[in-house]
Design a protein around this motif. Structure first.
Motif, PDB file in Angstrom:
ATOM      1  N   GLN A  34      34.928  46.740  40.770  1.00 40.92           N
ATOM      2  CA  GLN A  34      36.170  47.184  40.121  1.00 40.92           C
ATOM      3  C   GLN A  34      36.983  48.072  41.056  1.00 40.92           C
ATOM      4  O   GLN A  34      38.203  47.958  41.130  1.00 40.92           O
ATOM      5  CB  GLN A  34      35.847  47.932  38.825  1.00 40.92           C
ATOM      6  N   ARG A  35      36.293  48.926  41.794  1.00 43.69           N
ATOM      7  CA  ARG A  35      36.998  49.801  42.739  1.00 43.69           C
ATOM      8  C   ARG A  35      37.631  48.973  43.856  1.00 43.69           C
ATOM      9  O   ARG A  35      38.777  49.198  44.246  1.00 43.69           O
ATOM     10  CB  ARG A  35      36.016  50.814  43.329  1.00 43.69           C
ATOM     11  N   TYR A  36      36.868  47.990  44.369  1.00 44.29           N
ATOM     12  CA  TYR A  36      37.414  47.116  45.404  1.00 44.29           C
ATOM     13  C   TYR A  36      38.603  46.326  44.883  1.00 44.29           C
ATOM     14  O   TYR A  36      39.618  46.174  45.577  1.00 44.29           O
ATOM     15  CB  TYR A  36      36.348  46.159  45.946  1.00 44.29           C
ATOM     16  N   ASP A  37      38.490  45.827  43.667  1.00 46.86           N
ATOM     17  CA  ASP A  37      39.607  45.083  43.077  1.00 46.86           C
ATOM     18  C   ASP A  37      40.836  45.972  42.953  1.00 46.86           C
ATOM     19  O   ASP A  37      41.960  45.550  43.244  1.00 46.86           O
ATOM     20  CB  ASP A  37      39.229  44.519  41.700  1.00 46.86           C
ATOM     21  N   SER A  38      40.612  47.218  42.550  1.00 43.41           N
ATOM     22  CA  SER A  38      41.724  48.163  42.429  1.00 43.41           C
ATOM     23  C   SER A  38      42.343  48.452  43.797  1.00 43.41           C
ATOM     24  O   SER A  38      43.565  48.483  43.941  1.00 43.41           O
ATOM     25  CB  SER A  38      41.221  49.458  41.795  1.00 43.41           C
ATOM     26  N   GLU A  39      41.495  48.643  44.805  1.00 46.62           N
ATOM     27  CA  GLU A  39      42.000  48.902  46.154  1.00 46.62           C
ATOM     28  C   GLU A  39      42.754  47.695  46.699  1.00 46.62           C
ATOM     29  O   GLU A  39      43.811  47.846  47.321  1.00 46.62           O
ATOM     30  CB  GLU A  39      40.848  49.285  47.083  1.00 46.62           C
ATOM     31  N   PHE A  40      42.227  46.499  46.463  1.00 41.00           N
ATOM     32  CA  PHE A  40      42.926  45.297  46.911  1.00 41.00           C
ATOM     33  C   PHE A  40      44.271  45.156  46.206  1.00 41.00           C
ATOM     34  O   PHE A  40      45.269  44.785  46.830  1.00 41.00           O
ATOM     35  CB  PHE A  40      42.082  44.039  46.684  1.00 41.00           C
ATOM     36  N   ALA A  41      44.299  45.472  44.921  1.00 40.53           N
ATOM     37  CA  ALA A  41      45.569  45.408  44.187  1.00 40.53           C
ATOM     38  C   ALA A  41      46.569  46.386  44.787  1.00 40.53           C
ATOM     39  O   ALA A  41      47.760  46.056  44.949  1.00 40.53           O
ATOM     40  CB  ALA A  41      45.343  45.690  42.704  1.00 40.53           C
ATOM     41  N   ASP A  42      46.101  47.592  45.145  1.00 34.48           N
ATOM     42  CA  ASP A  42      46.988  48.578  45.779  1.00 34.48           C
ATOM     43  C   ASP A  42      47.491  48.075  47.129  1.00 34.48           C
ATOM     44  O   ASP A  42      48.674  48.220  47.456  1.00 34.48           O
ATOM     45  CB  ASP A  42      46.272  49.918  45.962  1.00 34.48           C
TER      46      ASP A  42
END
Length: 117
Positions: A34-42
């Motif tokens: 989830q953190r990686y997905d959030s970082e990728f979205a950013d």
């Protein structure tokens, strides 16, 4: 080729194992994913923002260059017109000088005739 009931039974336990593995994976790595997905979205959002800014800057640069080219074209046309006017004036002055030479030649002829008399 149709699957036999034995093949369907083999697929069902495999799906259960896959589901269990996915559940364990989510328990262990879920927060990280989830953190990686959030970082990728950013990152994707920042890339899109930079792309839009670049396109906007490029459009402004093109407009600026077009304006400068237009100004340069105007300046060149103005200079060309000035040079053309100067050339016309010089030609007119040259014609006047030639006329003065003719007058001078006639005056010298008169002087020469007067000296011969």
């Amino acid at each position: 080729m149709a699957k036999t009931p034995e093949q369907n039974n083999e697929a069902a336990p495999n799906q259960q194992v896959d589901t269990r593995i996915a559940a364990v994976r989510d328990l262990i790595f879920g927060e990280n994913i989830q953190r990686y997905d959030s970082e990728f979205a950013d990152v994707y959002e920042k890339i899109e923002t930079l792309k839009n800014q670049s396109n906007h800057s490029l459009a402004e640069a093109v407009t600026n260059l077009e304006n400068k080219l237009s100004d340069l074209e105007s300046l060149v046309d103005h200079k060309f017109q000035d040079l053309n006017d100067d050339l016309d004036k010089k030609l007119a002055d040259l014609d006047d000088e030639k006329a003065d030479r003719r007058k001078l030649g006639k005056a010298l002829e008169k002087i020469a005739q007067m000296l011969q008399e």
